[in-house]
Design an enzyme around this catalytic site. Structure first.
Site, PDB file in Angstrom:
ATOM      1  N   HIS A 189      -3.404   4.202  -2.464  1.00  0.00           N
ATOM      2  CA  HIS A 189      -4.371   3.316  -1.803  1.00  0.00           C
ATOM      3  C   HIS A 189      -5.021   4.039  -0.617  1.00  0.00           C
ATOM      4  O   HIS A 189      -6.221   3.904  -0.371  1.00  0.00           O
ATOM      5  CB  HIS A 189      -3.675   2.058  -1.278  1.00  0.00           C
ATOM      6  CG  HIS A 189      -3.083   1.171  -2.330  1.00  0.00           C
ATOM      7  ND1 HIS A 189      -1.726   1.026  -2.494  1.00  0.00           N
ATOM      8  CD2 HIS A 189      -3.663   0.383  -3.270  1.00  0.00           C
ATOM      9  CE1 HIS A 189      -1.496   0.165  -3.473  1.00  0.00           C
ATOM     10  NE2 HIS A 189      -2.645  -0.233  -3.968  1.00  0.00           N
ATOM     11  N   SER A 228       2.286   4.169  -7.494  1.00  0.00           N
ATOM     12  CA  SER A 228       2.081   2.785  -7.913  1.00  0.00           C
ATOM     13  C   SER A 228       2.971   1.886  -7.072  1.00  0.00           C
ATOM     14  O   SER A 228       4.088   2.268  -6.719  1.00  0.00           O
ATOM     15  CB  SER A 228       2.456   2.638  -9.398  1.00  0.00           C
ATOM     16  OG  SER A 228       2.660   1.272  -9.713  1.00  0.00           O
ATOM     17  N   LEU A 267       0.816  -1.216   0.000  1.00  0.00           N
ATOM     18  CA  LEU A 267       0.000   0.000   0.000  1.00  0.00           C
ATOM     19  C   LEU A 267       0.852   1.269   0.000  1.00  0.00           C
ATOM     20  O   LEU A 267       1.928   1.320   0.584  1.00  0.00           O
ATOM     21  CB  LEU A 267      -0.928   0.019   1.223  1.00  0.00           C
ATOM     22  CG  LEU A 267      -1.934  -1.126   1.355  1.00  0.00           C
ATOM     23  CD1 LEU A 267      -2.939  -0.807   2.471  1.00  0.00           C
ATOM     24  CD2 LEU A 267      -2.668  -1.417   0.050  1.00  0.00           C
ATOM     25  N   SER A 297       0.291   5.930  -0.730  1.00  0.00           N
ATOM     26  CA  SER A 297      -0.683   7.008  -0.486  1.00  0.00           C
ATOM     27  C   SER A 297      -1.846   6.982  -1.480  1.00  0.00           C
ATOM     28  O   SER A 297      -2.906   7.558  -1.194  1.00  0.00           O
ATOM     29  CB  SER A 297      -0.011   8.376  -0.559  1.00  0.00           C
ATOM     30  OG  SER A 297       1.166   8.366   0.160  1.00  0.00           O
ATOM     31  N   GLY A 330      -9.477   2.900  -8.335  1.00  0.00           N
ATOM     32  CA  GLY A 330      -8.720   4.066  -8.752  1.00  0.00           C
ATOM     33  C   GLY A 330      -8.801   4.291 -10.256  1.00  0.00           C
ATOM     34  O   GLY A 330      -8.769   3.342 -11.045  1.00  0.00           O
TER      35      GLY A 330
HETATM   36  P1  AMP Z   1      -3.447  -2.425  -6.774  1.00  0.00           P
HETATM   37  O1  AMP Z   1      -3.060  -2.745  -5.377  1.00  0.00           O
HETATM   38  O2  AMP Z   1      -2.353  -1.860  -7.597  1.00  0.00           O
HETATM   39  O3  AMP Z   1      -4.206  -3.543  -7.448  1.00  0.00           O
HETATM   40  O4  AMP Z   1      -4.508  -1.235  -6.660  1.00  0.00           O
HETATM   41  C1  AMP Z   1      -5.621  -1.342  -5.823  1.00  0.00           C
HETATM   42  C2  AMP Z   1      -6.548  -0.178  -6.096  1.00  0.00           C
HETATM   43  O5  AMP Z   1      -5.848   1.029  -5.822  1.00  0.00           O
HETATM   44  C3  AMP Z   1      -7.010  -0.107  -7.548  1.00  0.00           C
HETATM   45  O6  AMP Z   1      -8.372   0.316  -7.575  1.00  0.00           O
HETATM   46  C4  AMP Z   1      -6.115   0.952  -8.114  1.00  0.00           C
HETATM   47  O7  AMP Z   1      -6.663   1.624  -9.221  1.00  0.00           O
HETATM   48  C5  AMP Z   1      -5.973   1.885  -6.923  1.00  0.00           C
HETATM   49  N1  AMP Z   1      -4.780   2.729  -7.054  1.00  0.00           N
HETATM   50  C6  AMP Z   1      -3.520   2.344  -7.321  1.00  0.00           C
HETATM   51  N2  AMP Z   1      -2.704   3.406  -7.438  1.00  0.00           N
HETATM   52  C7  AMP Z   1      -3.481   4.507  -7.236  1.00  0.00           C
HETATM   53  C8  AMP Z   1      -3.242   5.926  -7.236  1.00  0.00           C
HETATM   54  N3  AMP Z   1      -2.022   6.424  -7.476  1.00  0.00           N
HETATM   55  N4  AMP Z   1      -4.281   6.746  -7.001  1.00  0.00           N
HETATM   56  C9  AMP Z   1      -5.530   6.261  -6.768  1.00  0.00           C
HETATM   57  N5  AMP Z   1      -5.825   4.946  -6.756  1.00  0.00           N
HETATM   58  C10 AMP Z   1      -4.820   4.082  -6.993  1.00  0.00           C
END
Ligand code: AMP
EC number: 6.3.2.1
Length: 276
Positions: free
Chosen positions: A36, A185, A32, A34, A147
């Site tokens: 997330h 990311s 996680l 910022s 996101g």
């Molecule tokens: P992940 O853990 O990469 O699968 O992401 C989990 C959720 O967090 C997904 O809905 C992503 O789109 C969202 N997310 C990841 N990076 C960001 C970001 N920089 N800003 C907003 N939401 C994000």
């Protein structure tokens, strides 16, 4: 307060049974950051109870992708979840999620699943939509937050919910960025300092494109303005689409999306654009 950690379906069911009102869910693969945290905050604000799922889904990784080396930072993730007011963290093992092995029935994302990310990562969106639909069923959430960072994923999840009549509301949350523009990311931690500087070209290109469009430049010049900023990363795609990822409009809201490799790390980003 620390969230309840549910490792099994039964533990999740027990935790879920005590929740009344509006239940929100945020699905993550952990590691996680910022971005997330921003998503969790948005979800917390409009939910009575908040479930976060944490699962690195093997189904959505290709054979040469980073499943094994994907960052796993569980203790830190729990701290962030606690700070953002998460009530329950559902963190199943692969065997809990797929007790019968790799599922033979998967959600088919249709043609939009074959372009952009789907073209570079065959089977990716089948894996994503399959796990998202399972997690929607298991959590029984009323509202699910995703996101805009993963714009094609958000688009396909909305389509799945619409086309399969799933009883859940999907809300998109704007991308959280570093002060210099880099979209947060989990994969940014793979970048060296030098690579991180090169990676800034992605958000710079998107801003340049959005500015050109705001100046009344039209679709082609918008793309050209973005493309000019992209020397450095190894470009996979730079496209201008309508908000549903179809052909770009002559006027009105559009989306500019980019994917590129910096060293061995593949990064994606996108921005809303208004064609005048
Ligand atoms: P992940 O853990 O990469 O699968 O992401 C989990 C959720 O967090 C997904 O809905 C992503 O789109 C969202 N997310 C990841 N990076 C960001 C970001 N920089 N800003 C907003 N939401 C994000």
């Amino acid at each position: 307060m620390s969230p309840v950690v549910a490792r099994t379906r039964a533990e999740l069911k027990a935790a879920r049974a005590g929740m009344g009102g509006v239940v929100g869910v945020v699905m993550t693969m952990g590691a996680l950051h910022s971005g997330h945290a921003g998503l969790l905050r948005a979800a917390r604000e409009s939910s009575d109870h908040l479930v976060m799922t944490l699962f690195v889904n093997p189904l959505q990784f290709g054979p040469n992708e980073d499943f094994d080396r994907y960052p796993r930072t569980f203790e830190r993730d729990l701290e962030i979840a606690a700070a953002e007011g998460v009530d329950v963290v559902f963190a199943p093992t692969v065997d809990q999620m797929y007790p019968h092995g790799e599922p033979s029935v998967r959600v088919n994302p249709g043609p939009v699943g074959e372009i952009l990310e789907g073209a570079s990562r065959p089977g990716f969106f089948h894996g994503v939509l399959t796990v998202v639909s399972k997690l929607l069923h298991l959590t029984g959430a009323d509202v699910a937050y995703f996101g805009e960072k993963d714009y094609q994923q958000l688009t396909l999840i909305r389509a799945m919910v619409r086309d399969l009549d799933l009883d859940v509301e999907i809300r998109g949350v704007p991308t959280v960025r570093e002060p210099d523009g880099l979209a947060l990311s989990s994969r940014n931690r793979y970048l060296s300092d030098a690579e991180r500087r090169i990676a800034l070209a992605l958000s710079r290109a998107l801003r340049a494109g959005a500015q050109a469009a705001a100046d009344g430049e039209g679709p082609e010049a918008t793309l050209a303005a973005a493309d000019k900023e992209l020397d450095g990363p190894e470009l996979d795609y730079l496209v201008l689409t309508d908000p549903d990822l179809g052909p770009p409009p002559e006027h009105g809201p559009a989306r500019l999306l980019v994917a590129a490799r910096v060293g061995t790390t593949r990064l994606i980003d996108n921005i809303p654009v208004e064609i005048r």
